[in-house]
Design an enzyme around this catalytic site. Structure first.
Site, PDB file in Angstrom:
ATOM      1  N   ARG A   1     -10.301 -11.735   0.482  1.00  0.00           N
ATOM      2  CA  ARG A   1     -11.148 -12.731  -0.192  1.00  0.00           C
ATOM      3  C   ARG A   1     -10.470 -14.094  -0.234  1.00  0.00           C
ATOM      4  NH1 ARG A   1     -11.327  -8.920  -5.369  1.00  0.00           N
ATOM      5  NH2 ARG A   1     -11.086  -7.425  -3.686  1.00  0.00           N
TER       6      ARG A   1
ATOM      7  N   LYS B   1       0.843  -1.193   0.000  1.00  0.00           N
ATOM      8  CA  LYS B   1       0.000   0.000   0.000  1.00  0.00           C
ATOM      9  C   LYS B   1       0.881   1.248   0.000  1.00  0.00           C
ATOM     10  CE  LYS B   1      -4.068  -1.972   2.274  1.00  0.00           C
ATOM     11  NZ  LYS B   1      -5.038  -1.790   1.168  1.00  0.00           N
TER      12      LYS B   1
HETATM   13  N1  BES Z   1      -8.361  -4.098   3.586  1.00  0.00           N
HETATM   14  C1  BES Z   1      -8.479  -3.541   2.289  1.00  0.00           C
HETATM   15  C2  BES Z   1      -9.769  -2.763   2.085  1.00  0.00           C
HETATM   16  C3  BES Z   1      -9.993  -1.539   2.949  1.00  0.00           C
HETATM   17  C4  BES Z   1      -9.782  -0.275   2.430  1.00  0.00           C
HETATM   18  C5  BES Z   1     -10.502  -1.661   4.222  1.00  0.00           C
HETATM   19  C6  BES Z   1     -10.023   0.833   3.206  1.00  0.00           C
HETATM   20  C7  BES Z   1     -10.727  -0.546   4.990  1.00  0.00           C
HETATM   21  C8  BES Z   1     -10.510   0.691   4.492  1.00  0.00           C
HETATM   22  C9  BES Z   1      -8.433  -4.657   1.254  1.00  0.00           C
HETATM   23  O1  BES Z   1      -7.686  -5.775   1.588  1.00  0.00           O
HETATM   24  C10 BES Z   1      -7.808  -4.096   0.028  1.00  0.00           C
HETATM   25  O2  BES Z   1      -6.654  -3.765   0.079  1.00  0.00           O
HETATM   26  N2  BES Z   1      -8.590  -4.003  -1.021  1.00  0.00           N
HETATM   27  C11 BES Z   1      -8.123  -3.490  -2.267  1.00  0.00           C
HETATM   28  C12 BES Z   1      -8.565  -4.451  -3.339  1.00  0.00           C
HETATM   29  C13 BES Z   1      -7.954  -4.174  -4.684  1.00  0.00           C
HETATM   30  C14 BES Z   1      -6.497  -4.539  -4.680  1.00  0.00           C
HETATM   31  C15 BES Z   1      -8.698  -4.995  -5.701  1.00  0.00           C
HETATM   32  C16 BES Z   1      -8.772  -2.138  -2.467  1.00  0.00           C
HETATM   33  O3  BES Z   1      -9.956  -1.995  -2.165  1.00  0.00           O
HETATM   34  O4  BES Z   1      -8.087  -1.216  -2.889  1.00  0.00           O
HETATM   35 MN    MN Z   2      -5.603  -5.570   1.027  1.00  0.00          MN
END
Ligand code: BES
Ligand code: MN
Ligand code: MN
Length: 486
Positions: free
Chosen positions: A334, A260
């Site tokens: 997921r 991230k």
């Molecule tokens: N844990 C995150 C989602 C999230 C974002 C939770 C903000 C709480 C606040 C999840 O694992 C993630 O990183 N999702 C990605 C998915 C993408 C790579 C398809 C996202 O939503 O950016």
């Molecule tokens: Mn994630």
């Protein structure tokens, strides 16, 4: 820490009191002077204030008016928010004890006000060492005086608030303390308190179950994963097939090799909020001895970079035997949920509900005001859940699960891939989960409301405990509906 509401039968002259009324005509001269009554009337009629308060020599008096609002869900939530305002003032004035007095016998309104008050008094002070006395809220006792409030209702409220605060505590713990193993041991502890059967699978057991999704996400980590099974199966249950809750337990989400960037990682200790909700909701259900068979499944690991971490392009084999092409290591939730959803099949569930901080897409779509929900083969129960969601004001917005979205997650080399295109991310994530189910299924994406970076009324700051009151209300209503027929 949470505040327990106690019932009392009389008020003393030195107690600070909140009077709950719907109209100035109910503010009686029995307990207030003529000039006080005039003050209240003026504030209410002229300045349209719903909360009027003043300070006497040794106590505070609050008059809380019930809004003239037909929509019950809005009317009750206004009272929760007022409860928060009252508690803020009490703590600012270093008041230790408050009595809430129901003047007109309005039980639902009274419960909402009390709920807002005690949820607002929550603090997470475990890591504060300096000035702890000043930091700690002064309010310690919330008492209620009412002739209509029934004891079980008050007990349910206390249980729900306790579980919500417990959930917040778990979410607020940083990963420096709360590893997957610690998370599982928290669940063991609360299970012991509530008479829940709890089993924690260690890495060896997870390997023997071939839970390839959990193991893949865990590969960048030095801490082992866990899989927790909690079961409340009371003798007097009214359901033949169990409800299963599944909670995403990513104790920290760095994104993995798709690390991230910017400040997107900041609040990622909250990525186990679904797990915390699934674990503490069943805790509340068991504590309240609701006659419903419920199981919570909690896969847990952190998602890190590391020498052996999964990389984009990897293909992994899941517990179901299916293969997944990992396109993005940040779509890890997921992967661990898929193994838990597959495991849920063995219980022949009547409904599985998963809770997960799954996608930024859900958060961007509706913000922090609600949950994004989707259902498969669970139309009728989803309507009931949505009803509950408005009662507890953890509102669900339904997204579609049309077939076309599945095209997005087709892989050229494996059975399925772990992300879709740039649109409809919350839905393609849900479609991925659906692939591993064969039962009525509801998916709740709580990425928006799980964690607040600044304080907001009774939801507080940090972990909100979203999902706990929702699931408790849903199962309670189910028990009430089915008790007479079975
Ligand atoms: N844990 C995150 C989602 C999230 C974002 C939770 C903000 C709480 C606040 C999840 O694992 C993630 O990183 N999702 C990605 C998915 C993408 C790579 C398809 C996202 O939503 O950016
Ligand atoms: Mn994630
Ligand atoms: Mn995540």
């Amino acid at each position: 820490m949470n505040t327990v509401i106690k019932r009392i039968n009389s008020v003393t002259g030195i107690d600070s009191v909140v009077y709950l009324v719907s109209d100035t005509k109910y503010v009686s001269a029995n307990f207030l002077s003529g000039s006080e009554l005039k003050h209240i009337e003026k504030q209410k009629e002229k300045f349209k204030r719903d909360l009027v308060f003043f300070n006497k020599i040794n106590k505070w008096i609050f008059i809380q008016f019930i809004k003239d609002e037909k929509d019950e869900s809005k009317r009750l939530d206004a009272l929760r928010k007022s409860g928060s305002e009252i508690v803020r003032r009490l703590n600012n004035n270093k008041i230790k004890k408050i009595v809430v007095r129901d003047v007109e016998g309005k039980s639902a309104e009274l419960l909402a006000l009390l709920e807002g008050m005690v949820l607002s008094n929550y603090q997470f002070l475990k890591y504060k060492k300096k000035d702890i006395d000043q930091e700690t809220n002064s309010l310690q006792q919330v008492n209620v005086l009412s002739s209509v409030l029934e004891d079980p209702e008050l007990d349910y409220l206390n249980t729900m608030v306790e579980a919500t605060c417990k959930c917040r505590d778990i979410v607020n713990e940083p990963v420096s303390y709360l590893t997957a193993e610690k998370l599982a041991s928290e669940f063991k502890t609360i299970s012991g308190e509530a008479g829940i059967k709890c089993e924690v699978f260690n890495k060896k057991k997870i390997e023997s179950l071939k839970m390839g999704g959990i193991l893949a996400v865990n590969r960048g980590s030095i801490d082992p994963p866990t899989f927790t099974v909690m079961e409340w199966n009371p003798e007097n249950k009214v359901n033949k097939k169990p409800f299963v809750f599944v909670g995403k337990g990513v104790v920290y989400d760095t994104g993995g090799m798709n690390l991230k960037i910017h400040d997107y990682m900041n609040d990622m200790k909250c990525d186990m909020a679904g797990a915390a909700a699934a674990g503490t909701a069943i805790y509340a259900i068991a504590k309240a001895k609701l006659p419903v068979h419920v199981i919570s499944l909690i896969p847990a690991t952190d998602n890190r970079v590391g020498g052996n971490a999964i990389v984009p392009g990897d293909v992994i084999e899941m517990a179901s035997g299916n293969t997944v092409e990992v396109i993005n290591t940040d779509a890890e939730g997921r992967l661990i949920l898929a193994d838990a959803l597959d495991y849920a099949k063995k219980f022949d569930p009547q409904l599985v509900i998963d809770l997960a901080t799954l996608t930024g897409s859900a958060q961007r779509a509706i913000g922090q005001s609600g949950l994004v929900g989707m259902q498969v083969k669970a139309e009728r129960m989803f309507r009931e859940l949505i009803k509950s969601s408005f009662q507890v004001y953890e509102r669900i917005a339904e997204f579609p699960m049309w077939d076309e979205y599945s095209e997005e997650i087709k892989s050229n080399i494996a059975d399925i891939k772990n992300i879709g295109g740039s649109n409809a991310g919350a839905i393609t994530a849900a479609k991925f989960l659906e692939f591993f189910t064969d039962y009525p299924f509801i998916h709740l994406d709580i990425a928006g409301p799980a964690f607040l970076s600044k304080k907001e009324t009774y939801r507080g700051e940090g972990g909100t405990g979203v999902g706990v009151r929702l699931l408790f209300n849903f199962i309670r209503k189910y028990a009430e509906k089915n008790n007479s027929t079975n």
